[in-house]
Design an enzyme around this catalytic site. Structure first.
Site, PDB file in Angstrom:
ATOM      1  N   ARG A 279     -24.739  21.604  55.383  1.00  0.00           N
ATOM      2  CA  ARG A 279     -25.319  21.924  56.698  1.00  0.00           C
ATOM      3  C   ARG A 279     -25.470  23.437  56.843  1.00  0.00           C
ATOM      4  O   ARG A 279     -26.431  23.930  57.409  1.00  0.00           O
ATOM      5  CB  ARG A 279     -24.474  21.345  57.848  1.00  0.00           C
ATOM      6  CG  ARG A 279     -24.988  21.765  59.217  1.00  0.00           C
ATOM      7  CD  ARG A 279     -24.581  20.829  60.352  1.00  0.00           C
ATOM      8  NE  ARG A 279     -23.218  20.355  60.286  1.00  0.00           N
ATOM      9  CZ  ARG A 279     -22.132  21.122  60.532  1.00  0.00           C
ATOM     10  NH1 ARG A 279     -22.261  22.379  60.877  1.00  0.00           N
ATOM     11  NH2 ARG A 279     -20.929  20.601  60.428  1.00  0.00           N
TER      12      ARG A 279
ATOM     13  N   TYR B  72     -49.696  20.924  70.868  1.00  0.00           N
ATOM     14  CA  TYR B  72     -49.095  19.671  70.445  1.00  0.00           C
ATOM     15  C   TYR B  72     -48.384  19.010  71.633  1.00  0.00           C
ATOM     16  O   TYR B  72     -47.551  19.639  72.290  1.00  0.00           O
ATOM     17  CB  TYR B  72     -48.117  19.948  69.311  1.00  0.00           C
ATOM     18  CG  TYR B  72     -47.501  18.702  68.737  1.00  0.00           C
ATOM     19  CD1 TYR B  72     -48.280  17.801  68.031  1.00  0.00           C
ATOM     20  CD2 TYR B  72     -46.161  18.422  68.909  1.00  0.00           C
ATOM     21  CE1 TYR B  72     -47.728  16.647  67.503  1.00  0.00           C
ATOM     22  CE2 TYR B  72     -45.597  17.270  68.382  1.00  0.00           C
ATOM     23  CZ  TYR B  72     -46.383  16.390  67.681  1.00  0.00           C
ATOM     24  OH  TYR B  72     -45.844  15.253  67.166  1.00  0.00           O
TER      25      TYR B  72
ATOM     26  N   ASP C 188     -47.022  28.626  66.963  1.00  0.00           N
ATOM     27  CA  ASP C 188     -47.020  27.417  66.134  1.00  0.00           C
ATOM     28  C   ASP C 188     -48.173  27.559  65.145  1.00  0.00           C
ATOM     29  O   ASP C 188     -49.341  27.524  65.528  1.00  0.00           O
ATOM     30  CB  ASP C 188     -47.185  26.177  67.026  1.00  0.00           C
ATOM     31  CG  ASP C 188     -47.079  24.873  66.242  1.00  0.00           C
ATOM     32  OD1 ASP C 188     -47.412  24.865  65.037  1.00  0.00           O
ATOM     33  OD2 ASP C 188     -46.688  23.851  66.842  1.00  0.00           O
TER      34      ASP C 188
ATOM     35  N   LYS D 138     -46.998  18.574  57.886  1.00  0.00           N
ATOM     36  CA  LYS D 138     -48.452  18.602  57.845  1.00  0.00           C
ATOM     37  C   LYS D 138     -48.934  19.292  56.567  1.00  0.00           C
ATOM     38  O   LYS D 138     -48.705  18.780  55.490  1.00  0.00           O
ATOM     39  CB  LYS D 138     -48.977  19.248  59.121  1.00  0.00           C
ATOM     40  CG  LYS D 138     -48.291  18.747  60.417  1.00  0.00           C
ATOM     41  CD  LYS D 138     -48.585  17.300  60.718  1.00  0.00           C
ATOM     42  CE  LYS D 138     -47.707  16.723  61.830  1.00  0.00           C
ATOM     43  NZ  LYS D 138     -47.666  17.465  63.076  1.00  0.00           N
TER      44      LYS D 138
HETATM   45  C1  LIG Z   1     -46.826  17.548  64.206  1.00  0.00           C
HETATM   46  C2  LIG Z   1     -46.745  18.825  64.943  1.00  0.00           C
HETATM   47  C3  LIG Z   1     -45.543  19.263  65.508  1.00  0.00           C
HETATM   48  C4  LIG Z   1     -44.282  18.424  65.463  1.00  0.00           C
HETATM   49  O1  LIG Z   1     -43.783  18.301  64.172  1.00  0.00           O
HETATM   50  P1  LIG Z   1     -42.991  16.997  63.613  1.00  0.00           P
HETATM   51  O2  LIG Z   1     -42.792  17.330  62.180  1.00  0.00           O
HETATM   52  O3  LIG Z   1     -43.854  15.819  63.863  1.00  0.00           O
HETATM   53  O4  LIG Z   1     -41.721  16.911  64.374  1.00  0.00           O
HETATM   54  C5  LIG Z   1     -45.546  20.482  66.150  1.00  0.00           C
HETATM   55  N1  LIG Z   1     -46.669  21.227  66.247  1.00  0.00           N
HETATM   56  C6  LIG Z   1     -47.836  20.839  65.721  1.00  0.00           C
HETATM   57  C7  LIG Z   1     -49.033  21.701  65.854  1.00  0.00           C
HETATM   58  C8  LIG Z   1     -47.923  19.619  65.050  1.00  0.00           C
HETATM   59  O5  LIG Z   1     -49.095  19.222  64.547  1.00  0.00           O
END
Ligand SMILES: *Cc1c(COP(=O)(O)O)cnc(C)c1O
Length: 401
Positions: free
Chosen positions: A48, A101, A173, A198
């Site tokens: 961890r 998101y 983000d 992603k």
């Molecule tokens: C999918 C996504 C998230 C969240 O991520 P997870 O891996 O699904 O928890 C946050 N921001 C954006 C732009 C995303 O496409």
């Protein structure tokens, strides 16, 4: 300093000194033997706190974002949650990009709200609106660019200047752009978050998230210390297997993004010329209001585009009728996906001013042959034409959104 693809392949990826294995082993272990009480062999005690596979991925992504330190989590939302906990205190206010998101909005307005955090949503393309939303207790500005699902482009230098003037932090983000297309820390952002699920993982086979921070002091602590402690004490780390998959994906990010961008651009132009399509949202189109800005701050326009069809029935039929564009949430994999954001990724916004139009669909353009994808879009448009004007539709339950 070495170039992007060189760093992607080598940063943090130390060869195994014992066997000469070109790929560092996956350290599938929870704990590490101590040579005496608290005498640690390579600094590792318990996974961890640190694990070589996770740390290798963190170093690799930190190098690509140009950050001071990076931290890998079990999901993008876990990364966002840890970052918010690390940076904020009860009573703090967030200026939050409205087009983003849905899960980020939900995390802040439904979970962190309970701990005294408030947020105001603003149009990400309007810096006057960002300035007007500031309050004396605004501690954080949070923006996503290109945004999800409307592909709005935020002026990162402008947002950073407003944050700096106000003594607030800027979080970006960078999931859609990835460090290959855009490096927010270079524009003055203090932290970058990713859903590595992603483009970074890139193959739709792993969940993960990451935070990369700049060298910056916040409330008497470096951002690296604050987020690192939160990762260790909060515990939402990515495991060794998931960290390995993310690191493996990241090595080919540059190559994949080139292809995603090229094909998305082709498809956006093709869709833009079709009479069945009311509007295409893609920053690479000259008609896109953020086109010039995207050209300045991104190396390419990305692999995501959205489109509006004649009406809701057309959009639903389009989303449900293609072969290669599989109906699914998520994005950024080698395979093409289609999503109906209003009721899928952004269902938590229904009934709020931020709800997504009912005739909008989002495409995540994969690396398949462009002509096969165009043939697939033909199928979708034919289905949309047939369904258009079909009238009322049976909605599935949104209770769990
Ligand atoms: C999918 C996504 C998230 C969240 O991520 P997870 O891996 O699904 O928890 C946050 N921001 C954006 C732009 C995303 O496409």
């Amino acid at each position: 300093m070495s170039g992007f693809n060189t760093l992607a392949v080598h940063a943090g990826q130390e060869k195994d000194p014992h066997t000469g294995a070109v790929i560092p082993p996956i350290y599938q272990t929870s704990t590490f033997i101590q040579d005496g009480i608290n005498v640690l062999r390579a600094g590792h005690e318990y996974s961890r706190g640190s694990n070589p596979t996770r740390n290798g991925f963190e170093a690799q992504l930190t190098a690509l974002e140009g950050g001071a330190a990076g931290f890998s989590f079990a999901s993008g939302i876990a990364a966002e949650d840890a970052l918010l906990r690390a940076l904020l205190a009860p009573g703090d206010h967030i200026v939050l990009g409205a087009d983003g998101y849905g899960g980020t909005n939900r995390l802040i307005t439904r979970l962190h709200h309970k701990w005294g955090i408030t947020a105001s949503a603003v149009d990400i393309t309007n810096l006057d609106a960002v300035r007007a939303a500031l309050r004396p207790n605004t501690a954080l500005l949070w923006v996503e660019t290109p945004s999800n699902p409307l592909l709005g482009i935020a002026d990162l230098a402008g947002w950073a200047a407003i944050a700096a003037e106000h003594g607030a932090l800027l979080v970006v983000d960078n999931t859609f752009a990835t460090p290959y297309l855009q490096r927010p820390l270079d524009f003055g952002a203090h932290a970058v978050v990713h859903s590595t699920t992603k483009y970074i993982g890139g193959h739709s086979d792993v969940l993960g998230g990451a935070v990369i921070v700049a060298d910056h002091l916040h409330r008497g602590q470096s951002l690296a210390e604050a987020v690192g402690y939160q990762q260790f004490a909060g515990g939402a780390v990515s495991g060794p297997q998931d960290s390995y998959l993310a690191a493996r994906g990241l090595k080919t990010l540059g190559l994949r993004m080139e292809r995603h961008c090229a094909t998305a651009s082709t498809l956006a132009g093709w869709l833009d010329d079709r009479p069945e399509v009311a509007r295409v949202y893609y920053p690479g189109l000259e008609s896109h209001p953020g086109h010039e800005l995207a050209k300045r701050q991104q190396r390419g326009f990305g692999g995501i585009l959205s489109l509006q069809l004649a009406d809701e029935s057309a959009a639903r039929a389009f989303a449900e009728s293609m072969e290669y564009f599989q109906l699914s949430v998520s994005l950024g994999g080698v395979e093409s996906l289609v999503c109906y954001p209003r009721e899928m990724t952004h269902a938590s916004l229904i009934g709020t001013p931020l709800e997504i139009p009912a005739n909008l669909v989002r495409l995540s353009v994969g690396i398949e042959e462009p002509e096969d994808l165009i043939a697939d879009l033909e199928l979708g448009l034919a289905a949309a034409e047939k369904a258009s004007g079909a009238g009322s539709i049976q909605h599935r339950s949104l209770a769990t959104a």
